[in-house]
Design an enzyme around this catalytic site. Structure first.
Site, PDB file in Angstrom:
ATOM      1  CG  ASP A 162      -2.577   1.066   1.479  1.00 33.63           C
ATOM      2  OD1 ASP A 162      -1.885   1.852  -0.149  1.00 33.63           O
ATOM      3  OD2 ASP A 162      -2.622   1.130   1.977  1.00 33.63           O
ATOM      4  CG  ASP A 170      -3.202   4.134  -3.843  1.00 33.41           C
ATOM      5  OD1 ASP A 170      -3.939   3.258  -4.049  1.00 33.41           O
ATOM      6  OD2 ASP A 170      -3.659   4.644  -2.665  1.00 33.41           O
ATOM      7  CD  GLU A 171      -5.539  -0.881  -1.048  1.00 36.31           C
ATOM      8  OE1 GLU A 171      -5.577  -1.323  -0.610  1.00 36.31           O
ATOM      9  OE2 GLU A 171      -5.925   0.671  -1.596  1.00 36.31           O
TER      10      GLU A 171
END
Lengths: 367, 372
Positions: A14, A108-109
């Site tokens: 993350d 973003d993960e």
């Protein structure tokens, strides 16, 4: 825990305050400042906040007005999704050096399954630190990672030492880790469910574990058995490399709240056009149209309708959305409207074969 | 029991009544005509239990009696005779003897008491309609009714009577026809669903008929009486779908075109359509209607352009050509309109001319969604 499968090694990576960090990276003058991406003082919502802003209580999905009130020196910058996407692709390339089993959740993960990995490295913990190091070297951005035996625990663990940290929950630590966990952190437990859990005397994983499955099914329906399993460390959801979108949508927050449907029709038309473009781009069509209405008091309402056939055409989308809009009276002025299309034809794998033959559906009267 | 009757007169009547008899019956008695003689009146009946039809024939006789005569054998025999008087004599050995100019023929008969009793209509309401109008109403609607055993209500024609009009509706969920007469009314509101078989029989008899048909009906049965004939049938049980709700109210796109031209083009182009979907595509822009079809499996393709009168946005819509053909061929008008809203909503086909005073026809057809 009896599991016929070998114990998996799952990493959840993350990025730390991703959008805000990218802005701070690209614009040095923003570094160390309280920053919000998206929204502004009067309108809109914050998509992401820098850690300096988070210290004031600014959170993503918070309205700009509230964020500014919490943090008067907050700087708003418009989002640059192309740039975020570009960096996201760089990061993904790093993941792919280790394993093909990468499931991106957003820009973003991502989940990685490194049970079998290309480097032949048996330690998921070491792989996670290597990945984090490589990401920092290549992009200058920090991230956090959670390592454990399933996606659920890995995701919780990545939050544990955030920012710029990582946490491994070893197989024999999983049970105590989950038992001690605040119920609000559980998979699928949001504000409403948490309230319900509290009322039933469930505050931690241990409390949850004490409840029999019948009790959970009775109170939480379908999710009951999910909670029952998850708290026992059972979450077999695989890391799916090419995650297909479940729905495609478009939404817009208005500069001024709208109170009459007549004005909304025009907005729906724009949204239909935008949605059609997105559907074209993804080469999908869907059956379920959902109209999302956010009222000026931030309460949210969704209305949806499922058709017998797949559509991707803007006039049909608009037609159905209009029908949904007039289906019921609006109970307040409206700040946001969104249309999304679900039940996509990607769900059914046999359809792409048929589309070549120009799929057609004879419609029926709705009796 | 003895009577004399004209061979062709009897044949004509029996052929009509024979339409009721099923080719395969579980009850053997239903393979017979029931002959009920009362002096110079011979009542002949045929039944399949759902529908019973009888006709009163004039004969020369002094006697009385009830017998059931094998229908197929009798019809086959009668077909071969030229016009002549035939004498029927019931013999004691359970046979009936027919005497013609050429010779005599004996058929085994059954006791008339074995034949199922006709249903008495209790608490019936009555409406009177001209035979030809009823035949037209059936003719215009029946082709649109369904054949789905899971939705039996749609396998018939919905009769909706009111003090303002009589309405007949049929639909198979793909197409729908609403035929309305404002020149004929009922004393009170009534609704019932007529099965197809008796309607087809009535249609055959009543076409062009100037006779009045008395329709009596209650919750379970309907009876049609005209001339010397009476038909009683069981109604289809159930609630007819709310068809009014599916008729689109706002149809901004309106196409007006010559029916024969439209029909012949659709017929021709549809030869090239896919053999299972029969799908054709209508593209309308300005005053041009483009009708095309394609069968990708066989690389067959056709396209025609027609000039039309069109008001509305340019649009493309797909239809099953079979439905369009059936509907267009069922209309008699010179020009028709096709009203549409969006490609996922029903198109409404209506005749512009050629209607009687008080006659209204609305035909709906659901489109085929083209995903390409």
């Amino acid at each position: 825990m009896e599991s016929p499968l070998p114990i998996r090694k799952i990493i959840h990576v993350d990025m730390d305050a991703f959008y805000a960090s990218v802005e701070q990276l690209d614009f040095p003058e923003l570094r160390g400042k309280a920053l919000a991406v998206g929204g502004n003082e009067v309108r809109g919502v914050v998509s992401a906040a820098s850690y300096q802003a988070r210290a004031f209580g600014v959170r993503s999905a918070m309205s700009g007005v509230l964020a500014k009130r919490l943090c008067p020196e907050l700087i708003f910058v418009p989002p640059r999704f192309d740039r975020y996407r570009e960096i996201s692709m760089k990061i993904r390339a790093i993941f792919l050096e280790y394993t093909d089993l990468v499931e991106p959740l957003s820009l973003d993960e991502a989940y990685l399954d490194v049970t079998e990995n290309k480097k032949g490295n048996p330690s998921a913990t070491l792989i996670a630190s290597q990945i984090r190091e490589r990401i920092f070297q290549q992009t200058g951005l920090r991230c956090s990672a959670g390592i454990s035996i399933n996606k659920f625990v890995a995701k919780i663990a990545s939050d544990y030492n955030k920012p710029n940290g990582q946490k491994t929950v070893e197989p024999d630590e999983v049970i105590p880790f989950l038992e001690a966990l605040d119920i609000r952190k559980f998979y699928g437990v949001g504000k409403v469910t948490a309230q319900k859990m509290y009322q039933l005397g469930i505050f931690t994983g241990l409390d949850l574990k004490k409840k029999p499955i019948e009790f959970l099914n009775e109170h939480f329906g379908k999710s009951g058995s999910l909670y029952y399993n998850v708290v026992r460390g059972i979450h077999n959801s695989p890391v799916k490399p090419d995650r297909v979108p479940k729905s495609v949508g478009a939404e817009r927050t208005f500069t001024e709240n709208l109170s009459s449907e007549v004005f909304m029709l025009e907005r729906l038309e724009h949204l239909s056009v935008e949605l059609e473009q997105r559907l074209r781009k993804n080469k999908v069509a869907g059956k379920t149209i959902t109209l999302k209405i956010k009222y000026s008091d931030f309460s949210l309402q969704t209305r949806s309708k499922t058709l017998d056939f797949y559509i991707s055409d803007k006039s049909l989308i608009l037609d159905t959305a209009t029908e949904l809009l007039y289906q019921e009276k609006l109970h307040n002025s409206v700040r946001l409207l969104g249309i999304s299309l679900g039940n996509l034809n990607t769900d059914a794998p046999e359809i792409p074969v048929q589309t070549k033959k120009s799929l057609s559906v004879q419609l029926k009267f709705k009796f | 029991m003895k009577f004399i009757i004209s061979s062709t007169y009897l044949l004509k009547q029996l052929q009509v009544l024979g339409g009721v008899i099923n080719s395969k019956n579980t009850l053997p008695i239903l393979d017979n005509f029931l002959f009920e003689l009362d002096k110079d009146k011979l009542t002949v009946s045929a039944s399949d239990l759902e529908t019973t039809m009888s006709a009163v024939l004039e004969v020369e006789s002094e006697s009385q009696g009830n017998i059931a005569v094998p229908a197929r054998l009798l019809l086959e025999t009668l077909k071969t005779f030229p016009e002549q008087p035939l004498t029927f004599i019931v013999e004691n050995n359970n046979t009936i003897e027919i005497n013609s100019n050429h010779g005599k023929y004996a058929l085994a008969y059954a006791d008339g008491a074995e034949f199922p009793n006709t249903i008495e209509l209790e608490e019936a309401s009555t409406t009177v309609i001209l035979g030809d109008i009823l035949a037209t109403a059936i003719n215009k609607t029946i082709f649109a009714s369904g054949n789905d055993e899971l939705r039996p209500v749609m396998n018939g024609v919905f009769f909706q009577f009111s003090t303002e009009n009589l309405t007949f509706v049929a639909t198979d969920a793909h197409k729908l026809v609403k035929y309305q007469r404002t020149d004929v009314t009922a004393d009170q509101v009534a609704e019932f669903i007529m099965p197809k078989k008796p309607l087809n029989i009535l249609k055959g008899i009543l076409e062009g008929s100037e006779s009045e048909v008395k329709i009596e009906y209650n919750v379970s049965n309907a009876k049609f009486t005209f001339d010397n004939t009476e038909l009683i049938c069981r109604l289809i049980d159930g609630k007819y779908p709310n068809y009014e709700a599916v008729i689109p109210k706002e149809n901004p796109n309106k196409l007006t075109i010559s029916r024969s031209q439209f029909y012949s083009t659709v017929r021709r182009v549809s030869i090239f359509s896919n053999k299972t979907t029969h799908q054709i595509r209508l593209k309308i822009a300005g005053a041009e209607l483009n009708i095309s079809a394609e069968d990708i499996d066989y690389s067959n393709k056709a396209e025609e352009r027609l000039t039309c009168d069109y008001q509305g946005d340019d649009m493309a819509i797909g239809f099953n050509s079979k439905f369009l053909n059936e509907m267009l061929s069922n209309l008699n008008s010179d020009n028709v309109t096709l009203e549409m809203s969006v490609p996922s909503r029903a198109g409404i086909l209506s005749p512009i001319d050629g209607l009687d005073e008080g006659e209204h026809i609305t035909m709906l057809v659901m489109p085929v969604m083209i995903n390409d």
